[in-house]
Design a protein around this motif. Structure first.
Motif, PDB file in Angstrom:
ATOM      1  N   GLU A  10      75.417  47.754   4.450  1.00 55.59           N
ATOM      2  CA  GLU A  10      76.697  48.324   4.020  1.00 55.59           C
ATOM      3  C   GLU A  10      77.692  48.387   5.181  1.00 55.59           C
ATOM      4  N   LEU A  11      77.203  48.767   6.369  1.00 55.92           N
ATOM      5  CA  LEU A  11      78.065  48.867   7.548  1.00 55.92           C
ATOM      6  C   LEU A  11      78.150  47.551   8.330  1.00 55.92           C
ATOM      7  N   ASP A  12      77.438  46.530   7.855  1.00 49.71           N
ATOM      8  CA  ASP A  12      77.423  45.222   8.516  1.00 49.71           C
ATOM      9  C   ASP A  12      77.050  45.379   9.996  1.00 49.71           C
ATOM     10  N   LEU A  13      75.871  45.971  10.235  1.00 50.01           N
ATOM     11  CA  LEU A  13      75.467  46.321  11.594  1.00 50.01           C
ATOM     12  C   LEU A  13      74.765  45.199  12.339  1.00 50.01           C
ATOM     13  N   PHE A  14      74.092  44.315  11.626  1.00 53.93           N
ATOM     14  CA  PHE A  14      73.225  43.358  12.305  1.00 53.93           C
ATOM     15  C   PHE A  14      73.988  42.118  12.758  1.00 53.93           C
ATOM     16  N   PRO A  15      74.022  41.851  14.063  1.00 51.66           N
ATOM     17  CA  PRO A  15      74.570  40.564  14.517  1.00 51.66           C
ATOM     18  C   PRO A  15      73.616  39.447  14.101  1.00 51.66           C
ATOM     19  N   PRO A  16      74.092  38.205  14.014  1.00 44.61           N
ATOM     20  CA  PRO A  16      73.218  37.114  13.564  1.00 44.61           C
ATOM     21  C   PRO A  16      71.935  36.984  14.369  1.00 44.61           C
ATOM     22  N   ALA A  17      71.996  37.231  15.688  1.00 46.53           N
ATOM     23  CA  ALA A  17      70.810  37.076  16.537  1.00 46.53           C
ATOM     24  C   ALA A  17      69.749  38.126  16.258  1.00 46.53           C
ATOM     25  N   TRP A  18      70.086  39.153  15.474  1.00 47.93           N
ATOM     26  CA  TRP A  18      69.116  40.222  15.193  1.00 47.93           C
ATOM     27  C   TRP A  18      68.302  39.929  13.949  1.00 47.93           C
ATOM     28  N   LYS A  19      68.472  38.778  13.347  1.00 48.63           N
ATOM     29  CA  LYS A  19      67.780  38.450  12.109  1.00 48.63           C
ATOM     30  C   LYS A  19      66.270  38.538  12.295  1.00 48.63           C
ATOM     31  N   GLY A  20      65.614  39.292  11.406  1.00 48.14           N
ATOM     32  CA  GLY A  20      64.156  39.407  11.447  1.00 48.14           C
ATOM     33  C   GLY A  20      63.652  40.570  12.254  1.00 48.14           C
ATOM     34  N   ASP A  21      64.459  41.118  13.171  1.00 47.71           N
ATOM     35  CA  ASP A  21      63.989  42.204  14.022  1.00 47.71           C
ATOM     36  C   ASP A  21      63.820  43.506  13.251  1.00 47.71           C
ATOM     37  N   PHE A  22      64.554  43.656  12.154  1.00 47.96           N
ATOM     38  CA  PHE A  22      64.480  44.907  11.411  1.00 47.96           C
ATOM     39  C   PHE A  22      63.060  45.154  10.920  1.00 47.96           C
ATOM     40  N   ALA A  23      62.474  44.160  10.256  1.00 50.41           N
ATOM     41  CA  ALA A  23      61.118  44.323   9.742  1.00 50.41           C
ATOM     42  C   ALA A  23      60.114  44.474  10.874  1.00 50.41           C
ATOM     43  N   GLY A  24      60.301  43.715  11.958  1.00 53.37           N
ATOM     44  CA  GLY A  24      59.353  43.760  13.063  1.00 53.37           C
ATOM     45  C   GLY A  24      59.350  45.079  13.793  1.00 53.37           C
ATOM     46  N   PHE A  25      60.505  45.736  13.889  1.00 48.60           N
ATOM     47  CA  PHE A  25      60.564  47.016  14.582  1.00 48.60           C
ATOM     48  C   PHE A  25      59.841  48.111  13.809  1.00 48.60           C
ATOM     49  N   GLN A  26      59.852  48.024  12.480  1.00 46.39           N
ATOM     50  CA  GLN A  26      59.175  49.013  11.631  1.00 46.39           C
ATOM     51  C   GLN A  26      59.804  50.408  11.791  1.00 46.39           C
ATOM     52  N   PHE A  27      61.110  50.492  11.561  1.00 47.36           N
ATOM     53  CA  PHE A  27      61.809  51.763  11.704  1.00 47.36           C
ATOM     54  C   PHE A  27      61.232  52.829  10.770  1.00 47.36           C
ATOM     55  N   GLY A  28      60.995  52.462   9.522  1.00 49.02           N
ATOM     56  CA  GLY A  28      60.479  53.441   8.571  1.00 49.02           C
ATOM     57  C   GLY A  28      59.142  54.009   8.995  1.00 49.02           C
ATOM     58  N   ARG A  29      58.221  53.131   9.379  1.00 51.56           N
ATOM     59  CA  ARG A  29      56.900  53.599   9.806  1.00 51.56           C
ATOM     60  C   ARG A  29      57.020  54.446  11.064  1.00 51.56           C
ATOM     61  N   ALA A  30      57.958  54.074  11.960  1.00 52.88           N
ATOM     62  CA  ALA A  30      58.142  54.846  13.187  1.00 52.88           C
ATOM     63  C   ALA A  30      58.516  56.289  12.885  1.00 52.88           C
ATOM     64  N   VAL A  31      59.546  56.491  12.054  1.00 51.91           N
ATOM     65  CA  VAL A  31      60.009  57.863  11.848  1.00 51.91           C
ATOM     66  C   VAL A  31      59.044  58.668  10.977  1.00 51.91           C
ATOM     67  N   VAL A  32      58.314  58.009  10.079  1.00 57.77           N
ATOM     68  CA  VAL A  32      57.309  58.730   9.297  1.00 57.77           C
ATOM     69  C   VAL A  32      56.198  59.238  10.214  1.00 57.77           C
ATOM     70  N   LEU A  33      55.795  58.427  11.186  1.00 61.07           N
ATOM     71  CA  LEU A  33      54.784  58.862  12.154  1.00 61.07           C
ATOM     72  C   LEU A  33      55.320  59.943  13.079  1.00 61.07           C
ATOM     73  N   GLN A  34      56.564  59.811  13.501  1.00 65.48           N
ATOM     74  CA  GLN A  34      57.118  60.715  14.507  1.00 65.48           C
ATOM     75  C   GLN A  34      57.509  62.077  13.945  1.00 65.48           C
ATOM     76  N   HIS A  35      57.792  62.147  12.661  1.00 66.67           N
ATOM     77  CA  HIS A  35      58.279  63.392  12.051  1.00 66.67           C
ATOM     78  C   HIS A  35      57.414  63.775  10.847  1.00 66.67           C
TER      79      HIS A  35
END
Length: 349
Positions: free
Chosen positions: A57-82
């Motif tokens: 929605e905010l158009d945050l990802f530059p083209p070079a960031w393609k694929g990094d979202f899934a690899g970083f695992q943001f959702g799993r990170a914050v579920v573990l951390q909090h």
């Protein structure tokens, strides 16, 4: 330790190392940590879906960031951390802040990631990034130009959007706390960039001072807001609370150095992390320096655990906050140890 280099020292790291990965996934042998249960996959997936929708929605990802979202695992990170998060909305909020911080770091600070980052002149972009969460106040015309500037860049949009959402959940003092912690983070980024540009080898204590600023503190200092309560400012500001907060942040940041070790050196053999700094200062091989860095972590971690336990006995509210810090440190270790997309260990055991 041997005599440290003087203030004019030029970086003399051990040279491009041969660090053969031992395995992907798994905890570092001998590392002090608290095991945690795996993240709830349904929660992690839901947070990821919400975060990706927000980022698109905010158009945050530059083209070079393609694929990094899934690899970083943001959702799993914050579920573990909090694990004590009040609800999915607050977990998503923690994920937005984490995503925004990583986007600023990757796009502004990291030269080797191909996204336009640069050590030279970094102060300017970071100053503008700070204004995305600590708004500019001036004439109406100049404020309008500032808002236009904030909308023109993805990392700035991410900071501004995440901060706006955080302020909707957090109290004013929690919001101000976060603003100050991001300023600390930016100061650490600037110190690391200056050392890289001048090829300065810090002493071990100097490096760890830098990492006390360039670390995960903005993530840990929101644990009470994410869990749905507030540690009052008068209590949060007490030196003993600040100390356990710093110890927790430093322990988990050293963990990041240890798990990132092979990945960072593969992309940049001159990259500073704790093992390479220990090796440069002590004239030791990377394996010995890595194992010494594990011991430094363990001592910092032990101090956090002991001092947090003693403070927890003084107040139920302090105990809740200390538990939140401990949960974040433990969950973040689990994320590092099991994120085989990003991390693998050297063949040192």
């Amino acid at each position: 330790m041997s005599a440290p280099p003087n203030a004019a020292a030029i970086r003399r790291l051990p040279g491009p190392p041969t660090v053969t990965p031992a395995r992907r996934g798994g905890a570092i042998p001998g590392l002090r940590y608290r095991p945690v249960a795996p993240a709830d996959p349904r929660k992690a997936q839901e947070v990821d879906l919400r975060l990706e929708a927000w980022a698109r929605e905010l158009d945050l990802f530059p083209p070079a960031w393609k694929g990094d979202f899934a690899g970083f695992q943001f959702g799993r990170a914050v579920v573990l951390q909090h694990p004590g998060a009040l609800d999915l909305d607050r977990l998503t909020l923690a994920g937005k802040l984490l995503l925004a911080e990583n986007l600023v770091d990757s796009c502004y600070c990291e030269e080797d990631e191909g996204r336009g980052g640069s050590h030279r002149g970094l102060g300017g972009p970071l100053l503008l990034a700070q204004s995305a969460i600590d708004p500019f106040h001036g004439t109406p015309e100049l404020e309008a130009r500032w808002r236009e500037g904030m909308r023109a860049d993805g990392p700035l949009r991410s900071y501004q959007g995440a901060m706006r959402d955080y302020a909707g959940f957090a109290t004013p003092s929690q919001t101000t706390r976060f603003v100050h912690d991001i300023a600390r983070l930016h100061l650490g980024y600037l110190a690391e960039a200056a050392w890289a540009e001048t090829r300065y080898t810090p002493q071990v204590w100097e490096y760890l001072v830098m990492r006390q600023f360039n670390n995960f503190r903005p993530c840990l200092s929101i644990v009470d807001a994410v869990d749905g309560y507030e540690l009052p400012e008068a209590l949060y500001s007490r030196p003993e609370i600040q100390r356990i907060t710093a110890l927790a942040c430093n322990a988990t940041t050293i963990v990041n150095d240890l798990y990132s070790f092979t990945k960072e050196l593969a992309s940049d053999p001159d990259h500073l992390n704790l093992p390479t700094v220990v090796a440069a200062n002590e004239g030791r091989g990377l394996k010995a320096a890595y194992l010494e860095s594990v011991e430094i972590h363990n001592r910092v971690m032990a101090s956090f655990e002991e001092e947090a336990a003693a403070l927890s006995a003084t107040s139920p509210l302090v105990a809740r906050y200390a538990q939140g810090l401990s949960d974040w440190v433990a969950g973040n270790h689990e994320w590092h140890a099991t994120n085989s997309h990003r991390y693998h260990l050297p063949r040192y055991w």
